[in-house]
Design an enzyme around this catalytic site. Structure first.
Site, short mmCIF file in Angstrom:
data_model
loop_
_atom_site.label_atom_id
_atom_site.label_comp_id
_atom_site.label_asym_id
_atom_site.label_seq_id
_atom_site.Cartn_x
_atom_site.Cartn_y
_atom_site.Cartn_z
N SER A 38 59.23 13.93 84.09
CA SER A 38 58.90 12.54 83.79
C SER A 38 58.24 11.93 85.01
CB SER A 38 60.17 11.75 83.46
OG SER A 38 59.87 10.38 83.38
N TYR B 249 68.64 9.42 86.42
CA TYR B 249 67.64 10.17 85.65
C TYR B 249 66.43 10.51 86.54
CZ TYR B 249 64.04 10.89 82.01
OH TYR B 249 63.03 11.39 81.23
P1 NAP Z 1 65.65 12.88 72.80
O1 NAP Z 1 64.99 12.42 71.57
O2 NAP Z 1 66.79 12.09 73.35
O3 NAP Z 1 66.08 14.41 72.59
C1 NAP Z 1 66.78 15.08 73.60
C2 NAP Z 1 66.99 16.52 73.16
O4 NAP Z 1 67.70 17.18 74.22
C3 NAP Z 1 67.84 16.64 71.89
O5 NAP Z 1 67.39 17.72 71.13
C4 NAP Z 1 69.21 16.90 72.46
O6 NAP Z 1 70.08 17.61 71.57
C5 NAP Z 1 68.83 17.81 73.62
N1 NAP Z 1 69.94 17.98 74.55
C6 NAP Z 1 70.64 17.03 75.19
N2 NAP Z 1 71.61 17.59 75.92
C7 NAP Z 1 71.53 18.93 75.72
C8 NAP Z 1 72.24 20.05 76.20
N3 NAP Z 1 73.28 19.93 77.03
N4 NAP Z 1 71.87 21.29 75.77
C9 NAP Z 1 70.84 21.45 74.93
N5 NAP Z 1 70.12 20.42 74.44
C10 NAP Z 1 70.47 19.18 74.84
O7 NAP Z 1 64.62 12.97 74.02
P2 NAP Z 1 63.03 13.12 74.04
O8 NAP Z 1 62.47 11.76 74.21
O9 NAP Z 1 62.55 13.99 72.94
O10 NAP Z 1 62.85 13.83 75.46
C11 NAP Z 1 62.53 15.21 75.61
C12 NAP Z 1 62.20 15.45 77.08
O11 NAP Z 1 61.12 14.59 77.48
C13 NAP Z 1 63.36 15.10 78.01
O12 NAP Z 1 63.43 16.05 79.05
C14 NAP Z 1 62.98 13.74 78.56
O13 NAP Z 1 63.57 13.49 79.82
C15 NAP Z 1 61.47 13.86 78.64
N6 NAP Z 1 60.76 12.57 78.64
C16 NAP Z 1 60.81 11.74 77.54
C17 NAP Z 1 60.10 10.55 77.58
C18 NAP Z 1 60.08 9.61 76.39
O14 NAP Z 1 59.41 8.55 76.48
N7 NAP Z 1 60.73 9.92 75.26
C19 NAP Z 1 59.36 10.18 78.71
C20 NAP Z 1 59.34 11.04 79.80
C21 NAP Z 1 60.04 12.24 79.74
P3 NAP Z 1 71.15 16.87 70.60
O15 NAP Z 1 70.40 16.48 69.37
O16 NAP Z 1 72.20 17.89 70.39
O17 NAP Z 1 71.66 15.66 71.37
#
Ligand code: NAP
Length: 235
Positions: free
Chosen positions: A143, A158
């Protein structure tokens, strides 16, 4: 041994049951890669698996548990005959409104556990398979929050854990130089997911674009970089 073709390389995406991870798995499947959907719940993974074209599998994967990580990588290699692409997408502990001076040890450790150590465990298990075939792509979904140059100085635990993930990327890339394995970090942008919220400007498919591009880089592609919108972004 000559390096295999990218187009047939099996991929494992962590946290692929929803959000950006689901979009990355979907995109890779549509490009023709056998895709393993890593998820803590098999039934969640199966929902996505049923919608994907080509070869795919669901695999139980909790990246905070070393035994689960080992077992998941073994299952993928047994089923697909190898592992060429690892997308460390799973992430969490987005402490947006916290103040750095008030973060507890527990909160800091929780963020590092998932955003740094989770990816580190995955890399440790995946690398021997990539080294053996002299081809691999590792994508750490980080990120801009973890960038010293760009961070808005919010979400302290984070951000700090993502900065650590960026440094892990640099180290692993240096270790794997000339091995055929390219290792990069990226920011997907601000994406409409449970983490990003409903006001975010990008769809999960938009957010998946740069991770998928890095997962399918040609052999002369970059390694050890930090990317957003398919371009270098400052650390
Ligand atoms: P999200 O919708 O909250 O999804 C998170 C995913 O990670 C879910 O599938 C969750 O599984 C899984 N997860 C959490 N803890 C876990 C564990 N211990 N073992 C295996 N899986 C686990 O997040 P997202 O927005 O798609 O984000 C995906 C990536 O992009 C992350 O690394 C985040 O930091 C990064 N990111 C996101 C944004 C944004 O704007 N959304 C911006 C910058 C970076 P469960 O369903 O079981 O909880």
């Amino acid at each position: 041994m000559s390096a295999p073709e990218c187009k047939f390389q099996p991929a494992l995406v962590t946290g692929a049951n929803r959000g950006i991870g689901a979009a990355i798995a979907t995109g890779l499947a549509h490009l023709g890669h056998p895709v393993a959907i890593g998820a803590r719940s098999l039934s969640d993974a199966d929902v996505l698996r049923r919608s994907l074209p080509g070869q795919s599998m669901s695999v139980v994967l909790d990246i905070t548990d070393g035994a689960s990580v080992r077992q998941a990588v073994t299952e993928v290699v047994d089923r697909f005959g190898g592992l060429g692409i690892l997308v460390n997408n799973a992430g969490g502990h987005y402490d947006l409104n916290a103040r750095a001076s008030e973060v507890t040890d527990r909160e800091a450790l929780d963020a590092l556990e998932i955003n740094l150590l989770g990816a580190w465990r995955m890399v440790r298990e995946a690398i021997p398979h990539m080294r053996a075939q002299r081809w691999g792509r590792i994508v750490n979904v980080s990120s801009r929050a973890g960038s010293f140059a760009d961070s808005e100085r919010n979400a302290p635990a984070y951000s700090i854990s993502k900065a650590a993930l960026n440094m892990l990327t640099v180290h692993i890339a240096a270790e794997l130089r000339d091995s055929g394995v390219l290792v990069n970090a990226c920011c997907p942008g601000w994406v409409r997911t449970d983490m990003g919220g409903t006001d975010a400007d990008l769809s999960p498919a938009d957010g998946a674009d740069t991770p998928i591009w890095l997962a399918t880089l040609p052999d002369d592609g970059p390694s050890g970089g930090f990317f957003a919108e398919r371009s270098n972004t400052p650390w």
